[in-house]
Design a protein around this motif. Structure first.
Motif: not given
Ligand code: SF4
Lengths: 234, 578
Positions: B35-63
């Motif tokens: 949520s931190a990366i998406v909130a900071k780096e993804v323009p909120p009005l971008c198209h979800p399938l467009g170049k400006n969206n990002k897919l972030v995969i993050a393990p939990g802190m203790l993983s």
């Protein structure tokens, strides 16, 4: 007899066995003779591994003959012979006529009621439905309110449903004593039973007469109530 | 976990990988990271399938450590289903392996120049991104077989099925379990469509020769882990209920409460519930030589999953979960456990959210495309989705779009996402969370960590109406924090009831990170995550009017209790007023 304060499910199951042995004279439920004209009495003797197969039937509801008009605590503790510890610690989710019960000392069991007993459940919904839990307000529309005690306690019947761990722990004793089942449920259950069912079924009697195990799934019981006992082979 | 891997799929000359230090994202994991990366780096009005969206995969802190129960990964992006921020999380092996490879996040960015499909392989030597069009339109099961043949059966895979490739809004991201089956899914919000839009079919993770992550204070960690495991094992839900019956233990109980949405939310009781209950399911699984209890990743001690075999004793699917059994079962009037298990298998294979698909099929049943209870029709409808027929494309877009196309009024969605398996009329507090979570209707958004244990939000009087608002707020805060740790949310029950287990969890995190964590710290983390998410949604155009349940919940009394949803709008608006 009281169960130990420390809650240990395995020890508890052993203790419950004792509870039932020692208190069955107090236990009002599931006595075939209480019914004037039992249409059919089916007695099954099965391998121990087969007993859990019947828990699904117990979760769908069976009729018990009890004294009604009393509080739920009176029913569970005095009539069904459950210990106070078991009720407090295991029966964390209770429904009376589909409403979540918070206080078993004020909920009154009436003739024809449906009572469902379950262990504590997962999820927010599970926590919300729990007896007197921190989230009880989240389901106030389906909480069982305080009800008036009847003037007199009388013979009656109620539908009992045993879910999950409660079916596992109390099921064998209820089955051994006998339960009243709707013919339609029993018939459906026997017809859909897996192949292993017949292999584990050692003996069957209908109204005291030996019955061919292979004929169990062909009996027509659609409209009747059947008194069924299930015992494990010794 | 001291670096972030970024893969720009749209680089000149083909996809490029780069590593960078954590920077502003240091100390974050799971949902806090996505949520931190998406909130900071993804323009909120971008198209979800467009170049400006990002897919972030993050393990939990203790993983990646030896912490019990800590193998959840979060997948975040702007959601093609809701148009808002999304975090969907999953079990499986991926989180543990990614963490051991040292990545706190893998971020897919940009957009490929053409429709080439890529495979990403990450191991101790680095990252390889190779085009592999032979993987096109493979289901997750065939895909993983192919990957295992090439890379062996010790890898962990994160993949999409046909639905993700077709960029359907109900598409999931699949994570393989311990048996190399793609059975665990980041299910909600169409995250699979975003992975498909990035042109990535599968990420293969190989942690050979990589060490287990070690705690800063090994002695304290060992003690805390021991106490934590003991707490989970002694609790009746985590120690007995979930291993014995899986999450589907809920079917009978929710049905008895009259809160099991049936026939597309027309009633709260399903006549066939007993046949598809967790109790019945366990019996079927046992009688066919399946497994009643197993973990979805190494280190799970609760083990709520299992193996569901077909009538011939062959593997069909993992133990279908409560939400799946409800969605494809009671909601569609289907009481055939084998049919539900088949639908679960198909969802996993195509890579579809079982909740969204069950809700969608319920909507088209109401529209008259099939009869409630017709299991064969449901299977055929799902096949249309996998094949991408015009009807299938509509269904794969989720319940909201399908309801519009077929002119159905009773469409159970919030922010475009289907409601899960609890009707909010009899259990109103859950409706508060459905309405207000930034994720769209989501049952895991407000889970069971008691306000009193966490000490958040002051002392709640649960008997006052406003108590529901406070409870929902506190639950959402606590859930967001747990989602950051990598702990499976099912630990919540043991924490709810056992203060010593809650303390053991705090000790575990403290001993691992070397920084003392208190209940206040957990609260602050949860609030920070929710603030990021709500801020993103506000910038994406969401207002308080989006924090509402569909009208029919207020207007249509739900049998058997005939309850309606009565929480006032102005009360809903107070949920995030902290
Ligand atoms: S409890 Fe269930 S969902 Fe959680 S990690 Fe274990 S198997 Fe996976």
């Amino acid at each position: 007899m009281e169960l130990p304060i420390t809650f240990c499910p395995r020890a508890l199951i052993r203790k419950l066995d004792d509870v039932f042995k020692n208190t069955c004279n107090k236990v009002y439920v599931m006595n075939a003779e209480l019914e004037n004209d039992p249409k059919a009495v089916l007695s099954l003797t099965v391998e121990e591994e087969l007993i859990p197969t019947f828990y699904v039937l117990l979760s769908q509801g069976f009729t018990v003959k009890v004294r009604v008009g009393c509080t739920m605590r009176e029913l569970l503790q005095r009539q069904l012979g459950l210990s106070a510890d078991y009720i407090e610690q295991r029966l964390q989710t209770i429904f009376l006529d589909g409403k979540a019960v918070d206080n078993i000392d004020t909920a009154v069991v009436r003739n024809g009621s449906t009572l469902a007993l379950s262990a504590a459940m997962p999820g927010l919904a599970g926590a919300t439905l729990r007896r007197g839990g921190a989230y009880a307000s989240m389901r106030s529309q389906i909480s069982h309110g305080k009800s008036k005690l009847s003037d007199h306690i009388k013979e009656g019947e109620l539908v009992l449903k045993l879910f999950n761990l409660v079916a596992r722990e109390l099921g064998p004793m209820f089955l051994a004593k006998g339960v009243w089942l709707k013919g339609k449920s029993l018939q459906g259950f026997l017809q859909k039973a897996p192949d292993s069912f017949r292999g584990g079924c050692r003996a069957a009697e209908l109204n005291g007469q030996p019955l061919d195990i292979d004929s169990l799934d062909k009996l027509e019981w659609d409209q009747q109530e059947i008194f069924v006992t299930v015992k494990k082979t010794l | 976990m001291d670096k972030i891997l970024r893969i720009n799929m749209g680089s000149e000359g083909g996809p490029q990988a780069s590593e960078e230090p954590l920077g502003d994202y240091a100390g974050l994991g799971g949902r806090a990271m996505t949520s931190a990366i998406v909130a900071k780096e993804v323009p909120p009005l971008c198209h979800p399938l467009g170049k400006n969206n990002k897919l972030v995969i993050a393990p939990g802190m203790l993983s990646g450590s030896n912490t019990a129960q800590s193998g959840r990964a979060s997948v975040g992006c702007k959601s093609p289903l809701t148009g808002g921020i999304k975090e969907a999380n999953a079990g499986g092996q991926g989180s543990q392996v990614m963490a051991r490879l040292g990545y706190a996040a893998v971020v897919l960015e940009g957009k490929p120049k053409d429709d080439t499909l890529y495979k990403v392989v990450i191991n101790k030597d680095g990252v390889a991104i190779t085009p592999d069009n032979s993987l096109k339109m493979l289901g997750n099961y065939d895909l993983i077989d192919k990957i295992n043949a090439e890379y062996g059966d010790k890898v962990a895979c994160i993949s999409i099925g046909q639905a993700g490739e077709m960029k359907m809004a109900a598409a999931t991201v699949a994570f393989t379990d311990m048996e190399q089956r793609p059975t665990r899914h980041a299910g909600r919000g169409g995250v699979g469509a975003v992975m498909g839009a990035k042109g990535v079919k599968v990420i293969v993770l190989d942690d050979a020769d990589m060490p287990t992550r070690s705690p800063k204070d090994p002695e304290k960690f060992k003690e805390a882990n021991k106490a934590f495991v003991a707490g989970l094992k002694k609790h009746p839900i985590t120690g007995e209920g979930l291993p014995g019956f899986g999450t589907n233990v809920l079917t009978n109980v929710i049905n008895e409460a009259g809160a099991l949405p049936t026939h597309n939310f027309q009633t709260g009781r399903f006549e066939g519930a007993g046949k598809i209950s967790g109790e019945a399911q366990s019996e079927i699984m046992t009688s066919r030589g399946g497994k009643v209890s197993k973990g979805c990743h190494k280190g799970c001690v609760i083990r709520c999953s299992g193996i569901y075999n077909d009538k011939d004793g062959n593997f069909l699917t993992k133990r279908p979960e409560y939400e799946t059994v409800w969605a494809h079962g009671g909601n569609c009037g289907i009481d055939d456990m084998d049919a539900i298990a088949m639908l679960d298998r198909m969802d996993d294979d195509y890579g579809l959210d079982t909740i969204e698909m069950g809700a969608t099929i319920g909507v088209v049943m109401e529209a008259g495309l099939a009869k409630f209870g017709d299991a064969e029709a449901a299977i055929n409808l799902l096949k249309e989705v996998g094949q991408g027929t015009p009807l299938g494309r509509i269904l794969g877009s989720g319940a909201a779009v399908t309801g519009k196309v077929f002119g159905v009024e009773r469409v159970p969605v919030v922010k475009g996402q289907a409601l899960p398996a609890y009707d909010p009329r009899p259990v109103q507090g859950i409706g508060v969370t459905y309405a207000t979570t930034p994720m769209g209707a989501d049952h895991t958004a407000g889970y069971a960590v008691t306000a009193n244990v966490l000490g958040v939000g002051g002392n709640v009087d649960p008997l006052k109406p406003e108590g529901q608002i406070e409870l929902s707020r506190n639950l959402q805060i606590a859930t967001a924090a747990i989602d950051a740790t990598g702990f499976c949310l099912f630990i919540a029950f043991a924490i709810l009831d056992q203060a010593d287990t809650f303390q053991a969890m705090l000790d575990l995190i403290s001993a691992f990170s070397g920084q003392e964590l208190t209940a206040d710290g957990v609260t602050a983390l949860g609030k920070k995550i929710l603030t990021d998410e709500r801020d993103f949604n506000a910038r994406a155009g969401f207002t308080k009017e989006h924090d509402r349940l569909p009208e029919f919940f207020q207007n249509e009394p739900l049998p058997p209790h005939n309850a309606t949803f009565t929480v006032k709008d102005e009360d809903l608006d107070q949920v995030f007023n902290w």
